[in-house]
Design a protein around this motif. Structure first.
Motif, PDB file in Angstrom:
ATOM      1  N   HIS A 153      -7.163  -8.474   0.814  1.00  0.00           N
ATOM      2  CA  HIS A 153      -5.864  -8.260   0.169  1.00  0.00           C
ATOM      3  C   HIS A 153      -5.433  -9.513  -0.581  1.00  0.00           C
ATOM      4  CE1 HIS A 153      -1.474  -7.823  -0.179  1.00  0.00           C
ATOM      5  NE2 HIS A 153      -1.706  -6.529  -0.189  1.00  0.00           N
ATOM      6  N   TYR A 212      -2.500  -6.422  -7.371  1.00  0.00           N
ATOM      7  CA  TYR A 212      -1.187  -5.954  -6.922  1.00  0.00           C
ATOM      8  C   TYR A 212      -0.082  -6.463  -7.846  1.00  0.00           C
ATOM      9  CZ  TYR A 212      -3.721  -4.585  -2.735  1.00  0.00           C
ATOM     10  OH  TYR A 212      -4.611  -3.991  -1.877  1.00  0.00           O
ATOM     11  N   THR A 243       2.144   6.969  -4.194  1.00  0.00           N
ATOM     12  CA  THR A 243       2.739   5.786  -3.597  1.00  0.00           C
ATOM     13  C   THR A 243       2.195   4.566  -4.337  1.00  0.00           C
ATOM     14  OG1 THR A 243       0.922   5.523  -2.022  1.00  0.00           O
ATOM     15  CG2 THR A 243       2.774   6.935  -1.345  1.00  0.00           C
ATOM     16  N   LYS A 244       2.697   3.397  -3.993  1.00  0.00           N
ATOM     17  CA  LYS A 244       2.224   2.194  -4.683  1.00  0.00           C
ATOM     18  C   LYS A 244       0.737   1.969  -4.437  1.00  0.00           C
ATOM     19  CE  LYS A 244       5.237  -0.756  -5.621  1.00  0.00           C
ATOM     20  NZ  LYS A 244       6.319  -1.771  -5.627  1.00  0.00           N
ATOM     21  N   GLU A 245       0.297   2.242  -3.219  1.00  0.00           N
ATOM     22  CA  GLU A 245      -1.123   2.065  -2.899  1.00  0.00           C
ATOM     23  C   GLU A 245      -1.976   3.077  -3.662  1.00  0.00           C
ATOM     24  OE1 GLU A 245      -4.164  -0.107  -0.890  1.00  0.00           O
ATOM     25  OE2 GLU A 245      -2.042  -0.484  -1.235  1.00  0.00           O
ATOM     26  N   GLU A 246      -1.520   4.319  -3.733  1.00  0.00           N
ATOM     27  CA  GLU A 246      -2.260   5.345  -4.472  1.00  0.00           C
ATOM     28  C   GLU A 246      -2.278   5.028  -5.974  1.00  0.00           C
ATOM     29  OE1 GLU A 246      -1.451   9.287  -1.642  1.00  0.00           O
ATOM     30  OE2 GLU A 246       0.010   8.709  -3.175  1.00  0.00           O
ATOM     31  N   THR A 292      -2.163   2.063  -7.241  1.00  0.00           N
ATOM     32  CA  THR A 292      -3.105   0.950  -7.379  1.00  0.00           C
ATOM     33  C   THR A 292      -4.536   1.478  -7.425  1.00  0.00           C
ATOM     34  OG1 THR A 292      -1.604  -0.503  -6.137  1.00  0.00           O
ATOM     35  CG2 THR A 292      -3.867  -1.256  -6.393  1.00  0.00           C
ATOM     36  N   ALA A 293      -4.839   2.454  -6.580  1.00  0.00           N
ATOM     37  CA  ALA A 293      -6.172   3.065  -6.582  1.00  0.00           C
ATOM     38  C   ALA A 293      -6.442   3.787  -7.898  1.00  0.00           C
ATOM     39  CB  ALA A 293      -6.304   4.041  -5.410  1.00  0.00           C
ATOM     40  N   TYR A 331     -11.505   0.674  -4.418  1.00  0.00           N
ATOM     41  CA  TYR A 331     -11.260   1.572  -3.281  1.00  0.00           C
ATOM     42  C   TYR A 331     -12.482   2.443  -3.022  1.00  0.00           C
ATOM     43  CZ  TYR A 331      -6.339   0.268  -3.529  1.00  0.00           C
ATOM     44  OH  TYR A 331      -5.166  -0.443  -3.518  1.00  0.00           O
TER      45      TYR A 331
END
Length: 315
Positions: free
Chosen positions: A99, A106, A172-175, A177-178, A185
């Protein structure tokens, strides 16, 4: 360049690595090094600091007193301990290091987030992304710039749905980002392979043959003689890329090419940090064990001053 133009350019650059006709285009995704410094703990822990924090964040600790460094490190440890059991495992350390090394990704997502989250609900729907990115482009069936925006949108929607794990077409923010960085990922790797094959497979037979492989990375541009690296790539295709020797690459062979199983630097560093800090040798670290070895994980004015003295003595 407005945001929509930037994103379209980003989308195209993801699909096509631009290069001069005689220069090699590289589609292979390698794990970057954790630091550009030499890993030699006998001299200093600069490599470990960069690996643990990221190079830019590591610099901020060099201006702190040892007490301040320990306090900030303690707060970081609380974040690393994902299951809140009071211990940091090798796996948790590995995840943290990965990370920290991808902070630039990010930051990139964060810088774009507000532009897409039109209703400010902390999520980005497919409709929001589509409207911001394509908007009026879709109203023009014959744009002057030659891009097929409807085709690009279909491709983006497919990738968005792949990134959207729960299938509600809201990221979401993670999705998100992917979606923007699928190569980072594991669950997105199939879409990276699929998009790459679609880019290179000019005859649309579902495979990449030798001429398509070479044609993607090199254009003759009127030159009769191929550079030496092109001849080497032809040999690489025959000897290593086309594993079953049928004259073309299928999906799995393409995946092995563009997403190789590299040496896991984060895993090796996590193992090293645990080994050096685990005083009772139980295979996991307490906050006290980490803070006790704080100079291995982070810098401070003391370590920075000490390294300056070493450099002075050597001089």
């Amino acid at each position: 360049m407005d945001l929509r133009q930037f994103l379209l350019c980003l989308s195209l650059c993801t699909a096509f690595a631009l290069s001069k006709p005689t220069e090699k285009k590289d589609r292979v995704h390698h794990e970057p090094q954790l630091s550009d410094k030499v890993h030699n703990d006998a001299q200093n822990f600069d490599y470990d600091h960069d690996a643990f924090l990221g190079a830019e964040e590591a610099k901020t600790f060099d201006q702190l007193t040892p007490e301040e460094s320990k306090e900030r490190l303690g707060m970081i440890v609380d974040k690393i301990d994902a299951d809140k059991d009071g211990f940091v495992t090798e796996g948790e350390l590995k995840s943290w290091i990965k990370h920290a090394q991808k902070k630039y990704i990010y930051d990139n997502v964060e810088s774009q987030w507000q532009e897409f989250d039109m209703n400010q609900d902390g999520l980005i729907s497919w409709d929001e992304y589509r409207n911001v990115t394509y908007g009026t482009y879709l109203d023009d069936p014959d744009p002057d710039d030659g891009f097929n925006y409807k085709q690009m949108m279909v491709r983006d929607e497919r990738r968005f749905k792949m990134a959207d794990k729960d299938g509600d077409l809201i990221a979401t923010k993670e999705e998100f980002t992917a979606f923007l960085h699928p190569e980072e990922y594991d669950y997105m790797k199939d879409i990276v392979v699929q998009e790459t094959m679609e880019d290179i497979d000019k005859n649309a037979d579902g495979f990449i043959d030798l001429e398509e492989y070479i044609g993607d990375m090199y254009s003759h541009d009127g030159n009769a003689d191929e550079p030496e690296w092109v001849k080497t790539e032809r040999e690489q295709f025959v000897e290593f890329r086309d594993k079953n020797r049928d004259g073309k690459m299928d999906k799995e062979e393409t995946k092995d090419w563009i997403l190789p199983s590299d040496y896991d630097h984060a895993e090796a560093e996590a193992r090293h940090l645990v080994y050096e800090s685990d005083q009772n040798k139980d295979g996991k670290l307490t906050k006290e064990e980490i803070v006790d070895k704080y100079d291995l994980f982070v810098g401070s004015q003391a370590t920075d001053f000490g390294e300056a003295l070493v450099r002075h003595d050597e001089f």
